[in-house]
Design a protein around this motif. Structure first.
Motif, PDB file in Angstrom:
ATOM      1  N   HIS A  86      -8.130  -5.911 -16.558  1.00 61.19           N
ATOM      2  CA  HIS A  86      -8.617  -4.526 -16.583  1.00 61.19           C
ATOM      3  C   HIS A  86      -7.903  -3.686 -15.519  1.00 61.19           C
ATOM      4  O   HIS A  86      -7.478  -2.554 -15.774  1.00 61.19           O
ATOM      5  CB  HIS A  86     -10.133  -4.493 -16.376  1.00 61.19           C
ATOM      6  CG  HIS A  86     -10.714  -3.131 -16.359  1.00 61.19           C
ATOM      7  ND1 HIS A  86     -10.815  -2.349 -17.472  1.00 61.19           N
ATOM      8  CD2 HIS A  86     -11.210  -2.407 -15.327  1.00 61.19           C
ATOM      9  CE1 HIS A  86     -11.358  -1.197 -17.147  1.00 61.19           C
ATOM     10  NE2 HIS A  86     -11.610  -1.209 -15.852  1.00 61.19           N
ATOM     11  N   GLN A  87      -7.755  -4.237 -14.338  1.00 63.01           N
ATOM     12  CA  GLN A  87      -7.078  -3.510 -13.256  1.00 63.01           C
ATOM     13  C   GLN A  87      -5.596  -3.338 -13.561  1.00 63.01           C
ATOM     14  O   GLN A  87      -5.027  -2.268 -13.333  1.00 63.01           O
ATOM     15  CB  GLN A  87      -7.267  -4.223 -11.924  1.00 63.01           C
ATOM     16  CG  GLN A  87      -6.681  -3.469 -10.755  1.00 63.01           C
ATOM     17  CD  GLN A  87      -7.292  -2.091 -10.580  1.00 63.01           C
ATOM     18  OE1 GLN A  87      -8.508  -1.914 -10.663  1.00 63.01           O
ATOM     19  NE2 GLN A  87      -6.461  -1.086 -10.344  1.00 63.01           N
ATOM     20  N   LEU A  88      -4.954  -4.352 -14.102  1.00 60.92           N
ATOM     21  CA  LEU A  88      -3.529  -4.251 -14.434  1.00 60.92           C
ATOM     22  C   LEU A  88      -3.256  -3.172 -15.482  1.00 60.92           C
ATOM     23  O   LEU A  88      -2.207  -2.521 -15.446  1.00 60.92           O
ATOM     24  CB  LEU A  88      -2.992  -5.601 -14.913  1.00 60.92           C
ATOM     25  CG  LEU A  88      -2.811  -6.666 -13.847  1.00 60.92           C
ATOM     26  CD1 LEU A  88      -2.442  -7.996 -14.495  1.00 60.92           C
ATOM     27  CD2 LEU A  88      -1.761  -6.255 -12.838  1.00 60.92           C
ATOM     28  N   GLU A  89      -4.216  -2.991 -16.387  1.00 61.49           N
ATOM     29  CA  GLU A  89      -4.062  -1.929 -17.393  1.00 61.49           C
ATOM     30  C   GLU A  89      -4.052  -0.545 -16.766  1.00 61.49           C
ATOM     31  O   GLU A  89      -3.514   0.397 -17.340  1.00 61.49           O
ATOM     32  CB  GLU A  89      -5.168  -2.051 -18.450  1.00 61.49           C
ATOM     33  CG  GLU A  89      -4.998  -3.266 -19.331  1.00 61.49           C
ATOM     34  CD  GLU A  89      -6.201  -3.552 -20.221  1.00 61.49           C
ATOM     35  OE1 GLU A  89      -7.287  -2.961 -19.997  1.00 61.49           O
ATOM     36  OE2 GLU A  89      -6.055  -4.383 -21.138  1.00 61.49           O
ATOM     37  N   LYS A  90      -4.616  -0.432 -15.561  1.00 60.45           N
ATOM     38  CA  LYS A  90      -4.610   0.828 -14.839  1.00 60.45           C
ATOM     39  C   LYS A  90      -3.311   1.027 -14.049  1.00 60.45           C
ATOM     40  O   LYS A  90      -3.057   2.110 -13.525  1.00 60.45           O
ATOM     41  CB  LYS A  90      -5.790   0.884 -13.857  1.00 60.45           C
ATOM     42  CG  LYS A  90      -7.136   0.894 -14.530  1.00 60.45           C
ATOM     43  CD  LYS A  90      -8.221   0.919 -13.470  1.00 60.45           C
ATOM     44  CE  LYS A  90      -9.596   0.932 -14.088  1.00 60.45           C
ATOM     45  NZ  LYS A  90     -10.639   0.971 -13.044  1.00 60.45           N
ATOM     46  N   GLY A  91      -2.542  -0.037 -13.914  1.00 60.99           N
ATOM     47  CA  GLY A  91      -1.293   0.018 -13.176  1.00 60.99           C
ATOM     48  C   GLY A  91      -1.327  -0.849 -11.936  1.00 60.99           C
ATOM     49  O   GLY A  91      -2.388  -1.257 -11.471  1.00 60.99           O
ATOM     50  N   SER A  92      -0.160  -1.157 -11.438  1.00 64.60           N
ATOM     51  CA  SER A  92      -0.052  -1.962 -10.218  1.00 64.60           C
ATOM     52  C   SER A  92       1.055  -1.398  -9.339  1.00 64.60           C
ATOM     53  O   SER A  92       1.874  -0.591  -9.784  1.00 64.60           O
ATOM     54  CB  SER A  92       0.238  -3.427 -10.556  1.00 64.60           C
ATOM     55  OG  SER A  92       1.492  -3.527 -11.210  1.00 64.60           O
ATOM     56  N   THR A  93       1.065  -1.792  -8.093  1.00 63.49           N
ATOM     57  CA  THR A  93       2.110  -1.298  -7.184  1.00 63.49           C
ATOM     58  C   THR A  93       3.310  -2.208  -7.227  1.00 63.49           C
ATOM     59  O   THR A  93       3.229  -3.357  -7.533  1.00 63.49           O
ATOM     60  CB  THR A  93       1.599  -1.240  -5.740  1.00 63.49           C
ATOM     61  OG1 THR A  93       1.125  -2.540  -5.386  1.00 63.49           O
ATOM     62  CG2 THR A  93       0.518  -0.228  -5.584  1.00 63.49           C
TER      63      THR A  93
END
Length: 93
Positions: A86-93
């Motif tokens: 779910h967090q990765l779908e929001k993007g990562s640094t």
């Protein structure tokens, strides 16, 4: 109980290459190859599920060390995996 010595051919091949470019052939001292019995402990893990981890040679281990303690829920915990995805779908640094 299986007391056979694991085959670690692929692990040793990777280690030979790694020690030429990475100090001590690993990223951390606490999980490094010098901290465990050579020939019996895995050098490089490929995957984990629950309380078990498999090395690059396909040997299965019960992970008593729990990845040096951050793996208290085990490897690939379904709830953790969903949260990470779910967090990765929001993007990562």
């Amino acid at each position: 109980m299986n007391n056979r010595k694991p085959k670690i051919v692929r692990s040793n091949e990777i280690y030979t290459r790694a020690e030429k470019i990475i100090p001590a052939g690993t990223q951390t001292f606490s999980k490094g190859t010098t901290q465990f019995v050579d020939g019996f402990a895995p050098k490089y893990l490929e995957k984990g599920k629950g309380a078990y981890a498999w090395d690059v040679d396909g040997n299965k281990y019960l992970d008593y060390i729990m990845g040096c303690h951050p793996i208290i829920l085990g490897y690939a915990d379904p709830d953790v995996n969903v949260a990470v995805i779910h967090q990765l779908e929001k993007g990562s640094t």
